[in-house]
Design an enzyme around this catalytic site. Structure first.
Site: not given
Ligand code: AMP
Length: 549
Positions: A185, A331, A442, A447
């Site tokens: 990640t 994940e 917040k 929120w």
């Molecule tokens: P990554 O593990 O780098 O692929 O990032 C995952 C994160 O990207 C998620 O936990 C979200 O916060 C963000 N994310 C992925 N898809 C979306 C979406 N359609 N809308 C908003 N946030 C997203």
């Protein structure tokens, strides 16, 4: 009583075998550093993957060993996907956009034995040589004619390595739960954490994403994954496309270049493409400037971050392309939800509601269960209004991180994975991300969704990018500050920007101020790095107005 079906393992090599025998003549087209249009077929890709598996065996690579790639989306990377994982070794895909210190950290953490590296990324590794002395060799993804001069020790030429091997190779019958790929990640805080995919999870995820209400892939489609193969397996496309025999078009180092993407789409007949919002904004801008079409393109998948409404409307109105928003994480392999409308919605819903629905992250894909909970862990209703911590579980969701204790604090007591996202889910099951847990603002005990505000700001034609952060406030704890970058040559006006919010959200959600910057800080995966932005604006004082209602 037990079922009496054959217990055949779900393995990535099964996709290789199937693609070769059933879709052997389907094309794979790539842009590489030395060839603007390399083309061959799945039978060639799989034959070369077997040669690669033989080469790895000759290098002494054994099942479970980690073999890394630092590469763009191209045919050689595809061969590594099958050759490395299919032989039982574990492919470690590295994001070259990580900070150099993070790259060396994950190479050492994963204990990579060899690294396949694109010539364009060799300089990055040369700088890290001393920190990654445990790596036994570097395989440069090139032929002899294009091998770069390098100070890397034990640098081998990929084509020479393959050329010396037979293409006879029996894919081993592995345990389907054995590791296939490890991907770290990108994390905005702390060290990157390794998510270890299994063969079984990958196959199930591939079955899921080809379904009609998901990507709807088939041998009649041509797919262009712009999303990188170094991050969460390009959303599973390199497995799903050969599984159904879809034509695969890989943009190599040109994934961010509107001109190359338009040319690939038009000349190769691309029907579907997948990428993060930033690449779509770049492509749409190029199309606008050049006046060029994307006639074959039928739909695009937008994920990794919230989809801006301008992406949906510009694709729809100017190019007749449908936009599917999707949500996922490293994940979750990554696909968890996908936005496809239900029967009747397009005909029955008013235009504004329809557009709002289309921007949501979508409905859970079969295999993924979702819930939202409040601070006490109580489930919140699926009413489209209540927002809480999003938790998921399923056979392609991580149960832990490599080298960390089971769960590592990311799972609740019942084993659900805590995504760190905040979301609403409506009565039809459409999930919408409203924030990262850490980014939610917040204000007065309530929120405010920073994403909702960003979406509205992004709909302003002069705004290139927008981010909203919470600024400390003596009365309300935090109040939202809108930070924007302007499109080239534009000068958006503060009052006009704030007026955009009127009537679209509760008045107390409207940002207290607007700050204009030349550039927003980004993570290695192209998301706005809000931790850095908050540091930049740590001493910011908000004007008094707008906080008393
Ligand atoms: P990554 O593990 O780098 O692929 O990032 C995952 C994160 O990207 C998620 O936990 C979200 O916060 C963000 N994310 C992925 N898809 C979306 C979406 N359609 N809308 C908003 N946030 C997203």
């Amino acid at each position: 009583m037990r079922g009496m079906m054959m217990d055949r393992p779900l393995l990535i090599s099964a996709i290789a075998r199937f693609a070769e025998t059933n879709h052997g003549t389907q094309e794979v087209v790539s842009v590489t550093f030395d060839n603007p249009r390399h083309r061959y077929c799945y039978s060639d890709a799989i034959r070369r993957s077997r040669q690669l598996a033989n080469a790895l065996a000759r290098l002494g690579v054994e099942a479970g060993d980690r073999i890394a790639t630092l590469a763009w989306n191209d045919h050689r990377h595809l061969e590594a996907y099958f050759g490395v994982s299919g032989s039982g070794a574990v492919l470690h895909t590295i994001n070259p956009r990580l900070f150099a210190g993070q790259v060396s950290f994950i190479i050492n953490h994963a204990q990579d034995r060899y690294i396949f590296v694109d010539p364009l990324i060799v300089p990055l590794l040369e700088k890290l040589q001393e920190q990654i002395s445990g790596v036994e060799g570097f395989i440069i993804l090139s032929d002899e004619a294009h091998m770069p001069q390098t100070s890397l020790p034990n640098a081998l030429c990929y084509e020479t390595l393959l050329g010396a091997e037979s293409d006879r190779y029996e894919w081993p019958d592995l345990d389907e739960n054995s590791a296939s790929v490890i991907c770290y990640t990108s994390g905005t805080t702390g060290d990157p954490k390794g998510v270890v995919y299994s063969h079984r999870a990958t196959i199930l995820h591939s079955y899921a994403i080809i379904m009609p209400d998901v990507m709807g892939l088939s041998c009649r489609e041509c797919i262009l994954p712009i999303v990188p193969m170094f991050h969460v397996n390009a959303w599973g496309v390199p497995y799903a496309a050969p599984m159904v025999g879809a034509k695969l078009v890989l943009p190599g180092p040109k994934a961010g270049d509107g001109e190359t993407l338009q040319d690939l789409i038009e000349s190769e007949g691309v029907t579907i493409s997948a990428g993060v919002p930033t690449v779509w904004l770049a492509l749409l801008e190029y199309l606008e400037q050049s006046g060029k079409p994307v006639n074959s393109l039928n739909r695009v998948v937008v994920g990794g971050a919230a989809c801006a409404s301008s992406i949906v409307s510009t694709f729809r109105d100017r190019h007749d392309v449908y936009v599917h928003a999707a949500w996922g994480m490293t994940e979750t392999s990554p696909l968890g939800t996908y936005n496809t409308l239900q029967a009747g919605q397009e005909q029955e819903l008013p235009a504004e509601e329809l557009e709002a629905l289309q921007l949501k992250a979508g409905r859970g894909i079969f295999g993924i269960e979702m819930k939202i909970t409040d601070d006490a862990g109580r489930q919140l209703p699926w009413d489209g209004k209540a927002f809480g911590a999003l938790k998921v579980r399923g056979p392609w969701v991580a149960a832990g991180y490599y080298g960390l204790e089971e769960g590592s604090g990311s799972h609740d007591a019942d084993g659900w994975f805590e995504t760190g996202d905040v979301a609403t889910i409506d009565s039809d099951g459409f999930m919408n991300i409203t924030d990262r847990t850490k980014d939610v603002i917040k204000s007065g005990g309530e929120w405010i969704s920073s994403l909702a505000l960003e979406n509205i700001a992004m709909s302003h034609p002069q705004v290139a990018e927008a981010a909203v952060i919470g600024i400390a406030h003596p009365k309300w704890t935090e109040r939202p500050l809108l930070v924007v970058t302007a499109r080239d040559g534009e000068k958006p006006n503060k009052a006009e920007l704030l007026a955009l919010f009127e009537g679209k959200i509760a008045s107390w959600w409207v940002p207290d101020d607007v700050a204009f910057v030349d550039e927003l800080p980004h993570t290695a995966t192209g998301k706005v790095r809000k931790t850095t932005l908050r540091e930049q604006f740590a001493d910011y004082t908000l004007p008094d107005s707008g906080t008393d209602d």
